[in-house]
Design a protein around this motif. Structure first.
Motif, PDB file in Angstrom:
ATOM      1  N   THR A   1     -15.982  30.112 -15.289  1.00  0.00           N
ATOM      2  CA  THR A   1     -15.684  30.809 -16.537  1.00  0.00           C
ATOM      3  C   THR A   1     -16.766  31.864 -16.723  1.00  0.00           C
ATOM      4  OG1 THR A   1     -14.598  28.885 -17.488  1.00  0.00           O
ATOM      5  CG2 THR A   1     -15.439  30.538 -19.040  1.00  0.00           C
ATOM      6  N   ILE A   2     -16.340  33.108 -16.933  1.00  0.00           N
ATOM      7  CA  ILE A   2     -17.288  34.214 -17.083  1.00  0.00           C
ATOM      8  C   ILE A   2     -16.909  35.068 -18.287  1.00  0.00           C
ATOM      9  CG2 ILE A   2     -18.013  34.341 -14.678  1.00  0.00           C
ATOM     10  CD1 ILE A   2     -16.000  36.598 -14.256  1.00  0.00           C
ATOM     11  N   GLN A   3     -17.884  35.793 -18.781  1.00  0.00           N
ATOM     12  CA  GLN A   3     -17.668  36.681 -19.918  1.00  0.00           C
ATOM     13  C   GLN A   3     -18.667  37.823 -19.852  1.00  0.00           C
ATOM     14  OE1 GLN A   3     -18.471  34.639 -23.628  1.00  0.00           O
ATOM     15  NE2 GLN A   3     -19.992  33.352 -22.623  1.00  0.00           N
ATOM     16  N   GLN A   4     -18.589  38.719 -20.834  1.00  0.00           N
ATOM     17  CA  GLN A   4     -19.477  39.866 -20.855  1.00  0.00           C
ATOM     18  C   GLN A   4     -20.926  39.416 -20.686  1.00  0.00           C
ATOM     19  OE1 GLN A   4     -18.587  42.725 -23.886  1.00  0.00           O
ATOM     20  NE2 GLN A   4     -20.436  43.904 -23.516  1.00  0.00           N
ATOM     21  N   GLY A   5     -21.648  40.129 -19.830  1.00  0.00           N
ATOM     22  CA  GLY A   5     -23.033  39.797 -19.510  1.00  0.00           C
ATOM     23  C   GLY A   5     -23.176  39.144 -18.152  1.00  0.00           C
ATOM     24  N   ALA A   6     -22.081  38.595 -17.620  1.00  0.00           N
ATOM     25  CA  ALA A   6     -22.124  37.966 -16.301  1.00  0.00           C
ATOM     26  C   ALA A   6     -22.245  39.030 -15.213  1.00  0.00           C
ATOM     27  CB  ALA A   6     -20.870  37.119 -16.070  1.00  0.00           C
ATOM     28  N   THR A   7     -22.788  38.631 -14.066  1.00  0.00           N
ATOM     29  CA  THR A   7     -22.903  39.520 -12.909  1.00  0.00           C
ATOM     30  C   THR A   7     -22.614  38.719 -11.648  1.00  0.00           C
ATOM     31  OG1 THR A   7     -25.276  39.064 -12.669  1.00  0.00           O
ATOM     32  CG2 THR A   7     -24.678  40.982 -14.004  1.00  0.00           C
ATOM     33  N   GLY A   8     -22.348  39.426 -10.567  1.00  0.00           N
ATOM     34  CA  GLY A   8     -22.229  38.768  -9.275  1.00  0.00           C
ATOM     35  C   GLY A   8     -20.838  38.761  -8.679  1.00  0.00           C
ATOM     36  N   ASP A   9     -20.669  37.879  -7.680  1.00  0.00           N
ATOM     37  CA  ASP A   9     -19.433  37.830  -6.899  1.00  0.00           C
ATOM     38  C   ASP A   9     -18.205  37.473  -7.734  1.00  0.00           C
ATOM     39  OD1 ASP A   9     -20.748  38.564  -4.581  1.00  0.00           O
ATOM     40  OD2 ASP A   9     -21.026  36.492  -3.890  1.00  0.00           O
ATOM     41  N   ALA A  10     -18.337  36.549  -8.683  1.00  0.00           N
ATOM     42  CA  ALA A  10     -17.181  36.178  -9.511  1.00  0.00           C
ATOM     43  C   ALA A  10     -16.720  37.368 -10.341  1.00  0.00           C
ATOM     44  CB  ALA A  10     -17.516  34.994 -10.414  1.00  0.00           C
ATOM     45  N   VAL A  11     -17.647  38.177 -10.807  1.00  0.00           N
ATOM     46  CA  VAL A  11     -17.286  39.369 -11.580  1.00  0.00           C
ATOM     47  C   VAL A  11     -16.598  40.384 -10.672  1.00  0.00           C
ATOM     48  CG1 VAL A  11     -18.138  41.276 -13.000  1.00  0.00           C
ATOM     49  CG2 VAL A  11     -19.132  38.990 -13.251  1.00  0.00           C
ATOM     50  N   ARG A  12     -17.097  40.561  -9.447  1.00  0.00           N
ATOM     51  CA  ARG A  12     -16.431  41.469  -8.509  1.00  0.00           C
ATOM     52  C   ARG A  12     -15.008  40.987  -8.232  1.00  0.00           C
ATOM     53  NH1 ARG A  12     -21.562  42.366  -7.000  1.00  0.00           N
ATOM     54  NH2 ARG A  12     -21.854  40.604  -5.632  1.00  0.00           N
ATOM     55  N   ARG A  13     -14.828  39.686  -8.071  1.00  0.00           N
ATOM     56  CA  ARG A  13     -13.482  39.149  -7.839  1.00  0.00           C
ATOM     57  C   ARG A  13     -12.587  39.442  -9.042  1.00  0.00           C
ATOM     58  NH1 ARG A  13     -11.772  35.377  -4.057  1.00  0.00           N
ATOM     59  NH2 ARG A  13      -9.660  34.700  -4.465  1.00  0.00           N
ATOM     60  N   LEU A  14     -13.118  39.254 -10.249  1.00  0.00           N
ATOM     61  CA  LEU A  14     -12.369  39.569 -11.472  1.00  0.00           C
ATOM     62  C   LEU A  14     -11.994  41.043 -11.496  1.00  0.00           C
ATOM     63  CD1 LEU A  14     -11.350  39.182 -14.409  1.00  0.00           C
ATOM     64  CD2 LEU A  14     -13.736  39.577 -15.130  1.00  0.00           C
TER      65      LEU A  14
ATOM     66  N   VAL B   1     -13.045  34.831 -19.324  1.00  0.00           N
ATOM     67  CA  VAL B   1     -12.172  34.557 -18.186  1.00  0.00           C
ATOM     68  C   VAL B   1     -12.405  33.127 -17.726  1.00  0.00           C
ATOM     69  CG1 VAL B   1     -11.459  35.303 -15.896  1.00  0.00           C
ATOM     70  CG2 VAL B   1     -12.289  36.986 -17.556  1.00  0.00           C
ATOM     71  N   GLY B   2     -11.496  32.268 -18.167  1.00  0.00           N
ATOM     72  CA  GLY B   2     -11.525  30.861 -17.799  1.00  0.00           C
ATOM     73  C   GLY B   2     -10.336  30.533 -16.918  1.00  0.00           C
ATOM     74  N   PRO B   3     -10.047  29.252 -16.723  1.00  0.00           N
ATOM     75  CA  PRO B   3      -8.980  28.833 -15.804  1.00  0.00           C
ATOM     76  C   PRO B   3      -7.611  29.448 -16.108  1.00  0.00           C
ATOM     77  CG  PRO B   3     -10.299  26.945 -16.450  1.00  0.00           C
ATOM     78  CD  PRO B   3     -10.781  28.104 -17.266  1.00  0.00           C
ATOM     79  N   LEU B   4      -7.243  29.560 -17.384  1.00  0.00           N
ATOM     80  CA  LEU B   4      -5.919  30.103 -17.716  1.00  0.00           C
ATOM     81  C   LEU B   4      -5.809  31.585 -17.356  1.00  0.00           C
ATOM     82  CD1 LEU B   4      -5.263  28.357 -21.158  1.00  0.00           C
ATOM     83  CD2 LEU B   4      -4.369  27.725 -18.903  1.00  0.00           C
ATOM     84  N   THR B   5      -6.858  32.335 -17.611  1.00  0.00           N
ATOM     85  CA  THR B   5      -6.842  33.759 -17.262  1.00  0.00           C
ATOM     86  C   THR B   5      -6.891  33.937 -15.747  1.00  0.00           C
ATOM     87  OG1 THR B   5      -7.904  34.348 -19.358  1.00  0.00           O
ATOM     88  CG2 THR B   5      -7.989  35.989 -17.601  1.00  0.00           C
ATOM     89  N   TRP B   6      -7.786  33.192 -15.073  1.00  0.00           N
ATOM     90  CA  TRP B   6      -7.852  33.281 -13.615  1.00  0.00           C
ATOM     91  C   TRP B   6      -6.482  32.991 -12.995  1.00  0.00           C
ATOM     92  CZ3 TRP B   6     -11.310  35.790 -11.077  1.00  0.00           C
ATOM     93  CH2 TRP B   6     -12.657  35.778 -11.424  1.00  0.00           C
ATOM     94  N   ALA B   7      -5.764  32.004 -13.534  1.00  0.00           N
ATOM     95  CA  ALA B   7      -4.472  31.610 -12.970  1.00  0.00           C
ATOM     96  C   ALA B   7      -3.419  32.711 -13.089  1.00  0.00           C
ATOM     97  CB  ALA B   7      -3.976  30.339 -13.647  1.00  0.00           C
ATOM     98  N   LYS B   8      -3.513  33.542 -14.108  1.00  0.00           N
ATOM     99  CA  LYS B   8      -2.533  34.612 -14.318  1.00  0.00           C
ATOM    100  C   LYS B   8      -2.874  35.889 -13.545  1.00  0.00           C
ATOM    101  CE  LYS B   8       0.097  32.936 -17.787  1.00  0.00           C
ATOM    102  NZ  LYS B   8       1.515  33.090 -18.009  1.00  0.00           N
TER     103      LYS B   8
END
Length: 164
Positions: A8-21, A62-69
């Motif tokens: 689960t990520i939100q504003q302020g996060a950085t890194g690979d998960a953000v690039r994937r998003l 961006v949590g599980p429900l958003t990632w899934a969509k």
């Protein structure tokens, strides 16, 4: 699920998960998103828009429900001299079809082998697309807009080649 195991990520996060998003958001398609690994205001705005469109809670988280969509946010492969296979064949097809637009330099054949002619064609494409000219098809090259109904090199080649 096209984005399994993502945090689960939100504003302020950085890194690979953000690039994937950010790659996933670009594939919605939202070509205004820059894939830089920084979850800033522009990424949050795009997330809220996506969540609203998908009837999710538009909270910018961006949590599980958003990632899934979201579409798959995996990276496209890095292609360079010596690469081969179906993704190179698709790249060569796009480069051949658009060669007149970016200087008339085509890969001189569609054989699935990334050789010197394909490299020269990639370099002409990169020059046309105003990205680093190195003959290597990586994130910057995949993101180049083809100026055709929101298409990028990535979408023209096809997302069948996303690396998970």
């Amino acid at each position: 699920m096209s984005n399994p195991g993502q945090p689960t990520i939100q504003q302020g996060a950085t890194g690979d998960a953000v690039r994937r998003l950010q790659r996933a958001l670009r594939r919605t398609p939202n070509l205004s998103i820059v894939v830089d690994g920084i979850f800033g205001p522009a990424t949050r705005h795009a997330v809220v828009e996506f969540q609203t469109d998908e009837a999710l809670t538009p909270d910018g988280i961006v949590g599980p429900l958003t990632w899934a969509k979201l579409p798959d946010g995996g990276a496209m492969p890095v292609l360079q001299q010596g690469s081969h296979g179906a993704v190179v064949t698709s790249l060569q097809t796009v480069l051949t079809n658009g060669a007149n637009e970016w200087g008339g330099v085509g890969p001189q054949g569609i054989d699935g082998i990334f050789g010197p002619h394909t490299k020269a064609s990639v370099e002409a494409f990169q020059h046309w697309g105003h990205v680093t000219v190195d003959g290597i098809v990586g994130e910057q090259s995949w993101d180049v807009s083809l100026h055709a109904a929101g298409a990028t090199l990535e979408s023209a080649v096809g997302l069948d080649y996303v690396v998970n």
